[in-house]
Design an enzyme around this catalytic site. Structure first.
Site, PDB file in Angstrom:
ATOM      1  N   GLY A 274     -21.924   1.915  34.154  1.00 55.09           N
ATOM      2  CA  GLY A 274     -21.363   0.691  34.725  1.00 55.09           C
ATOM      3  C   GLY A 274     -22.365  -0.079  35.548  1.00 55.09           C
ATOM      4  O   GLY A 274     -23.409  -0.526  35.057  1.00 55.09           O
TER       5      GLY A 274
ATOM      6  N   LEU B 236     -24.555   0.707  37.614  1.00 60.50           N
ATOM      7  CA  LEU B 236     -25.879   1.283  37.811  1.00 60.50           C
ATOM      8  C   LEU B 236     -26.795   1.076  36.602  1.00 60.50           C
ATOM      9  O   LEU B 236     -27.989   1.363  36.667  1.00 60.50           O
ATOM     10  CB  LEU B 236     -25.769   2.782  38.108  1.00 60.50           C
ATOM     11  CG  LEU B 236     -25.195   3.138  39.482  1.00 60.50           C
ATOM     12  CD1 LEU B 236     -24.777   4.605  39.525  1.00 60.50           C
ATOM     13  CD2 LEU B 236     -26.205   2.852  40.586  1.00 60.50           C
TER      14      LEU B 236
ATOM     15  N   GLU C 158     -21.849  -6.927  10.389  1.00 60.68           N
ATOM     16  CA  GLU C 158     -22.406  -5.616  10.696  1.00 60.68           C
ATOM     17  C   GLU C 158     -21.373  -4.485  10.639  1.00 60.68           C
ATOM     18  O   GLU C 158     -21.708  -3.333  10.889  1.00 60.68           O
ATOM     19  CB  GLU C 158     -23.070  -5.637  12.083  1.00 60.68           C
ATOM     20  CG  GLU C 158     -24.156  -6.691  12.251  1.00 60.68           C
ATOM     21  CD  GLU C 158     -25.361  -6.451  11.347  1.00 60.68           C
ATOM     22  OE1 GLU C 158     -25.469  -5.355  10.761  1.00 60.68           O
ATOM     23  OE2 GLU C 158     -26.196  -7.363  11.227  1.00 60.68           O
TER      24      GLU C 158
END
Length: 293
Positions: free
Chosen positions: A7, A9, A207
């Site tokens: 998150g 960090l 994709e």
């Protein structure tokens, strides 16, 4: 010791400055658990055996663990910490290891994070974003065929993704397709576009994001001016042993790359297609076009 972060960090997130003394071991790590948006600028990871969450794996000094505990509201003395810290298995492209992970110990709040990646969730909120193409999307032939070439006209030029290599690790009936996988000391060159929401929706469909062929990921790309920036790209989920791509796919990669990528990188692509994979018709194609003797 190692810690898995998912998150605030993570790179380019609000609390990444705490990780200045940490060493990133993998940007493409994941753990078992389900990710929720929560009620603030950080997500909530809830234990789950059925779901996975993507994030980053770091080696940290022991002194940093105390700072992270304080940031996450965890204490061994508390009976009801804000987050709980536990040792968990963390998977990376290089194998499985153990790391500390901070889990939300209560009922989940908010919505489940689509594609299980907080960095992607945050980045795609932008109206315009960078997209790093390293495979057939460097060429506009299929963009024209699909009637979406007008969504990809803002081309920023060459981008270089360090710490990754170009792989061919997903299989179709006619051969493989391109992938990026972490590999220290290597790099992948590609074309950087600036795209809007409609282009992103097209890329997700092309994709195979909903069918779990590729998943979106955020990478850090260096432009010709030396500036590094975030970009959306895609990586294969279930990586298999590499096999040769079909000629039409190799041709798209080569044709698109010729306009923007370095001569040395293009030579390495040509060598891979001709000598390593021995893609049928590729050598004849180069000779016919007069690009290589």
């Amino acid at each position: 010791m190692n810690v898995f972060v998912y998150g605030s960090l993570c790179k380019n997130q609000e609390n990444h400055h705490f990780m200045k003394e940490a060493t990133c071991l993998s940007e493409q790590a994941f753990v078992k658990g389900k990710l929720y948006t929560g009620h603030s600028y950080y997500p909530l990871l809830v234990k789950s055996e059925e779901e996975i969450t993507y994030g980053e794996l770091y080696e940290i000094p022991s002194s940093l663990l105390k700072e992270l505990d304080q940031l996450e509201g965890y204490s061994t003395l508390s009976e009801d910490p804000y987050f709980v810290r536990e040792r968990s298995e963390v998977s990376t492209p290089h194998g499985v290891t153990e790391a500390f992970v901070y889990y939300w110990p209560r009922e989940a709040k908010g919505e489940a994070v689509h594609n299980h990646d907080w960095k992607v969730h945050r980045y795609i909120q932008k109206d315009r974003l960078h997209y790093f193409a390293y495979g057939s999307c460097m060429d506009n032939s299929r963009l024209c065929d699909h009637g979406v070439d007008h969504l990809f006209t803002s081309i920023k030029g060459k981008g270089e993704l360090n710490g990754y290599r170009l792989a061919f690790s997903t299989h179709f009936e006619d051969g493989s397709r391109a992938d990026i996988t972490e590999h220290p000391g290597d790099h992948v060159e590609g074309v950087v576009y600036e795209v809007g929401k409609e282009a992103r929706e097209y890329l997700y469909q092309r994709e195979g994001v909903e069918t779990r062929v590729y998943r979106p990921t955020i990478v850090h790309v260096t432009g010709d001016d030396g500036i590094t920036f975030q970009a959306l790209s895609f990586t294969v989920i279930e990586k298999k042993a590499e096999i040769a791509p079909p000629f039409h796919y190799a041709e798209e990669i080569h044709r698109g790359g010729l306009k923007y990528l370095s001569e040395n990188y293009m030579k390495s692509i040509e060598y891979k297609f001709m000598e390593e994979w021995k893609v049928p018709e590729f050598k004849t194609y180069l000779q016919r076009k007069g690009w290589r003797q």
